[in-house]
Design an enzyme around this catalytic site. Structure first.
Site, PDB file in Angstrom:
ATOM      1  N   ASN A  52      31.977  -6.067  16.968  1.00 17.81           N
ATOM      2  CA  ASN A  52      30.956  -5.859  15.925  1.00 17.81           C
ATOM      3  C   ASN A  52      29.882  -4.872  16.380  1.00 17.81           C
ATOM      4  OD1 ASN A  52      29.371  -7.296  17.688  1.00 17.81           O
ATOM      5  ND2 ASN A  52      28.606  -8.761  16.180  1.00 17.81           N
ATOM      6  N   THR A 100      29.225  -9.023  37.156  1.00 11.90           N
ATOM      7  CA  THR A 100      30.131  -7.874  37.251  1.00 11.90           C
ATOM      8  C   THR A 100      29.385  -6.611  36.839  1.00 11.90           C
ATOM      9  OG1 THR A 100      31.968  -9.349  36.749  1.00 11.90           O
ATOM     10  CG2 THR A 100      32.361  -6.990  36.428  1.00 11.90           C
ATOM     11  N   LYS A 107      26.570 -19.187  18.125  1.00 14.20           N
ATOM     12  CA  LYS A 107      27.607 -19.114  17.083  1.00 14.20           C
ATOM     13  C   LYS A 107      28.772 -18.247  17.552  1.00 14.20           C
ATOM     14  CE  LYS A 107      25.181 -19.588  12.666  1.00 14.20           C
ATOM     15  NZ  LYS A 107      24.671 -18.821  11.522  1.00 14.20           N
ATOM     16  N   GLY A 128      42.160 -20.886  16.764  1.00 16.94           N
ATOM     17  CA  GLY A 128      42.932 -21.149  15.540  1.00 16.94           C
ATOM     18  C   GLY A 128      44.005 -20.080  15.359  1.00 16.94           C
ATOM     19  N   TYR A 132      23.392 -19.202  25.751  1.00 17.77           N
ATOM     20  CA  TYR A 132      24.534 -18.560  26.404  1.00 17.77           C
ATOM     21  C   TYR A 132      25.311 -19.575  27.233  1.00 17.77           C
ATOM     22  CZ  TYR A 132      27.048 -15.089  29.271  1.00 17.77           C
ATOM     23  OH  TYR A 132      28.010 -14.343  29.915  1.00 17.77           O
ATOM     24  N   PHE A 166      31.296  -3.364  27.822  1.00 18.09           N
ATOM     25  CA  PHE A 166      31.468  -2.856  29.188  1.00 18.09           C
ATOM     26  C   PHE A 166      32.814  -3.318  29.778  1.00 18.09           C
ATOM     27  CE2 PHE A 166      30.381  -4.738  33.519  1.00 18.09           C
ATOM     28  CZ  PHE A 166      30.893  -3.669  34.241  1.00 18.09           C
ATOM     29  N   THR A 171      26.453  -5.132  21.208  1.00 16.29           N
ATOM     30  CA  THR A 171      26.061  -4.516  22.493  1.00 16.29           C
ATOM     31  C   THR A 171      27.078  -3.482  22.960  1.00 16.29           C
ATOM     32  OG1 THR A 171      27.059  -6.422  23.590  1.00 16.29           O
ATOM     33  CG2 THR A 171      24.665  -6.425  23.379  1.00 16.29           C
ATOM     34  N   GLY A 172      28.225  -3.444  22.324  1.00 12.08           N
ATOM     35  CA  GLY A 172      29.245  -2.463  22.715  1.00 12.08           C
ATOM     36  C   GLY A 172      29.040  -1.158  21.959  1.00 12.08           C
TER      37      GLY A 172
HETATM   38  P1  NAD Z   1      28.960  -6.485  26.735  1.00 14.67           P
HETATM   39  O1  NAD Z   1      27.726  -6.926  26.041  1.00 14.67           O
HETATM   40  O2  NAD Z   1      29.049  -5.085  27.205  1.00 14.67           O
HETATM   41  O3  NAD Z   1      30.245  -6.784  25.859  1.00 14.67           O
HETATM   42  C1  NAD Z   1      30.320  -7.763  24.866  1.00 14.67           C
HETATM   43  C2  NAD Z   1      31.020  -7.167  23.651  1.00 14.67           C
HETATM   44  O4  NAD Z   1      31.155  -8.179  22.634  1.00 14.67           O
HETATM   45  C3  NAD Z   1      30.225  -6.021  23.018  1.00 14.67           C
HETATM   46  O5  NAD Z   1      31.083  -4.944  22.747  1.00 14.67           O
HETATM   47  C4  NAD Z   1      29.656  -6.631  21.748  1.00 14.67           C
HETATM   48  O6  NAD Z   1      29.411  -5.683  20.749  1.00 14.67           O
HETATM   49  C5  NAD Z   1      30.747  -7.627  21.381  1.00 14.67           C
HETATM   50  N1  NAD Z   1      30.274  -8.725  20.538  1.00 14.67           N
HETATM   51  C6  NAD Z   1      29.155  -9.479  20.708  1.00 14.67           C
HETATM   52  N2  NAD Z   1      29.064 -10.390  19.729  1.00 14.67           N
HETATM   53  C7  NAD Z   1      30.155 -10.223  18.926  1.00 14.67           C
HETATM   54  C8  NAD Z   1      30.627 -10.853  17.756  1.00 14.67           C
HETATM   55  N3  NAD Z   1      29.942 -11.865  17.185  1.00 14.67           N
HETATM   56  N4  NAD Z   1      31.782 -10.415  17.194  1.00 14.67           N
HETATM   57  C9  NAD Z   1      32.479  -9.395  17.744  1.00 14.67           C
HETATM   58  N5  NAD Z   1      32.073  -8.744  18.853  1.00 14.67           N
HETATM   59  C10 NAD Z   1      30.931  -9.163  19.445  1.00 14.67           C
HETATM   60  O7  NAD Z   1      29.129  -7.503  27.963  1.00 14.67           O
HETATM   61  P2  NAD Z   1      30.237  -7.564  29.107  1.00 14.67           P
HETATM   62  O8  NAD Z   1      29.526  -7.575  30.396  1.00 14.67           O
HETATM   63  O9  NAD Z   1      31.304  -6.561  28.873  1.00 14.67           O
HETATM   64  O10 NAD Z   1      30.798  -9.034  28.885  1.00 14.67           O
HETATM   65  C11 NAD Z   1      32.062  -9.282  28.274  1.00 14.67           C
HETATM   66  C12 NAD Z   1      32.380 -10.766  28.344  1.00 14.67           C
HETATM   67  O11 NAD Z   1      32.432 -11.189  29.700  1.00 14.67           O
HETATM   68  C13 NAD Z   1      31.334 -11.659  27.647  1.00 14.67           C
HETATM   69  O12 NAD Z   1      31.993 -12.703  26.989  1.00 14.67           O
HETATM   70  C14 NAD Z   1      30.520 -12.185  28.794  1.00 14.67           C
HETATM   71  O13 NAD Z   1      29.952 -13.436  28.493  1.00 14.67           O
HETATM   72  C15 NAD Z   1      31.568 -12.286  29.891  1.00 14.67           C
HETATM   73  N6  NAD Z   1      30.934 -12.242  31.227  1.00 14.67           N
HETATM   74  C16 NAD Z   1      30.409 -11.083  31.712  1.00 14.67           C
HETATM   75  C17 NAD Z   1      29.788 -11.070  32.958  1.00 14.67           C
HETATM   76  C18 NAD Z   1      29.207  -9.825  33.549  1.00 14.67           C
HETATM   77  O14 NAD Z   1      28.587  -9.903  34.598  1.00 14.67           O
HETATM   78  N7  NAD Z   1      29.368  -8.656  32.975  1.00 14.67           N
HETATM   79  C19 NAD Z   1      29.695 -12.251  33.691  1.00 14.67           C
HETATM   80  C20 NAD Z   1      30.219 -13.415  33.150  1.00 14.67           C
HETATM   81  C21 NAD Z   1      30.850 -13.390  31.915  1.00 14.67           C
END
Ligand code: NAD
Ligand code: UDP
Length: 314
Positions: A35, A176, A92, A103, A146, A14, A38-39
């Protein structure tokens, strides 16, 4: 022109998809790594006609090498439903993902920004939350994979900076929302909007008096880009969020009004460790980034409802 090469991990998610789009619009070369846990490709398909956009399927728990100038590290599921599905994988992703990306940043001398979270404050007993607050986090609860993963990632970022002079930036993102949230994501804004549009019951967890502060995605992307552009001496962490604070009952009411829905509220058990209140203190972001959110909840909800209305009709 001075085109930067930028890696966005979690770029098909997202927030990541909005960030990729903005960075491309500014004339950069963007590599989106994901990967697809969730995307989805749907989120970025509209960017694929840009020759400066590249997509790589990769999991950040494994090392990755590419020559870039900047890295935005977003890879990690963000919705409780998804990060609790495989909690060991979640931690992980945060910890090994941070090590692998740090790295890489060290090797290629890239600047690296970590998408941290307001969850580092846990169920806060300081309100609103400034960056100086260390938080109130349960290390063994269902949200810990988390929260503690993200806290450990902040530690790793800070130690790579202190020990190896890696140029780091940490932003603590508060709730967000916006277009391209997954309709099955499980987070409150997408749940309520989808339920209201379908005329289904709106699921309030607990009594609905818990609060959150909701930031529209465009405001967040602006803050992240401003943060990346700050002097190397400023590493954060810096809060990014909208200080407007609402109970879940108030959010449900707004969504029902804006969608003209006939949905009724139903009350369900509150998940354990669910924070009771959350609101960012954004004094530091105002001072260091000259930033504050521009889009208030009502306006952001209208845009998000329009998005979900369109995809539900498909
Ligand atoms: P999201 O789930 O839509 O996006 C996360 C993305 O990371 C997805 O595309 C998923 O496929 C990818 N992903 C997950 N594990 C992976 C892995 N091991 N290797 C490669 N890709 C991987 O969530 P989002 O809301 O877009 O969040 C994005 C980032 O912002 C995250 O790190 C989240 O913790 C952080 N965040 C989001 C919010 C929010 O309210 N949306 C708040 C605080 C922090
Ligand atoms: N919530 C709710 N109904 C839902 C989904 C969530 O009442 O259908 C509540 C949840 O219990 C929490 C708040 O909304 O108090 C925000 O939940 P979300 O999962 O969006 O984010 P987080 O808890 O991580 O801030």
């Amino acid at each position: 022109m001075n085109r930067k090469k930028i890696l966005v991990t979690g770029g098909a998610g997202f927030i990541g998809s909005h960030l990729c789009e903005r960075l491309l619009n500014e004339g950069n070369e963007v590599i989106c790594l994901d990967n697809y846990f969730t995307g989805s490709k749907e989120n970025i398909i509209h960017l694929t006609s840009n020759p400066y956009f590249e997509i790589i399927r990769h999991d950040v728990v494994h090392p990755f090498h590419v020559d870039v100038d900047e890295i935005y590290n977003l890879a990690c599921p963000a919705s409780p439903v998804h990060y609790q599905y495989n909690p060991i994988k979640t931690i992980k992703t945060s910890v090994m993902g941070a090590i692998n990306m740090l790295g890489l940043a060290k090797r290629v001398r890239a600047k690296i920004l970590q998408a941290s979270t307001s969850e580092v404050y846990g169920d806060p007993n300081v309100h609103p939350q400034p960056e100086s607050y260390w938080g109130n986090v349960n290390p063994i609860g269902i949200r810990s994979c988390y929260d503690e993963g993200k806290r450990c990632a902040e530690t790793l970022f800070t130690d790579y900076h202190r020990q190896n002079n890696v140029k780091i930036k940490i932003v603590r993102i508060f709730n967000t929302y916006g277009p391209r949230m997954n309709p099955n994501d499980g987070r409150v804004v997408s749940n309520f909007i989808v339920q209201a549009l379908k005329g289904e019951d709106i699921t309030i967890y607990g009594d609905g008096t818990q609060t959150r502060s909701f930031q529209y995605v465009d405001d967040l992307v602006e803050a992240m880009i401003r943060m990346m552009a700050t002097d190397d001496s400023f590493t954060g962490p810096v809060n990014t969020g909208n200080p407007g604070e609402f109970t879940m009952l108030e959010l449900a009411q707004q969504v029902i009004e804006l969608t003209n829905s006939k949905s009724k509220l139903i009350f369900m058990p509150l998940p354990s460790d669910d924070p009771k209140q959350r609101r960012p203190d954004i004094t530091l972001a105002k001072e260091k980034l000259n930033w504050e959110p521009k889009i208030q909840l009502n306006e952001g909800l209208i845009k998000t409802i329009e998005y979900f209305d369109n995809i539900l009709k498909k």
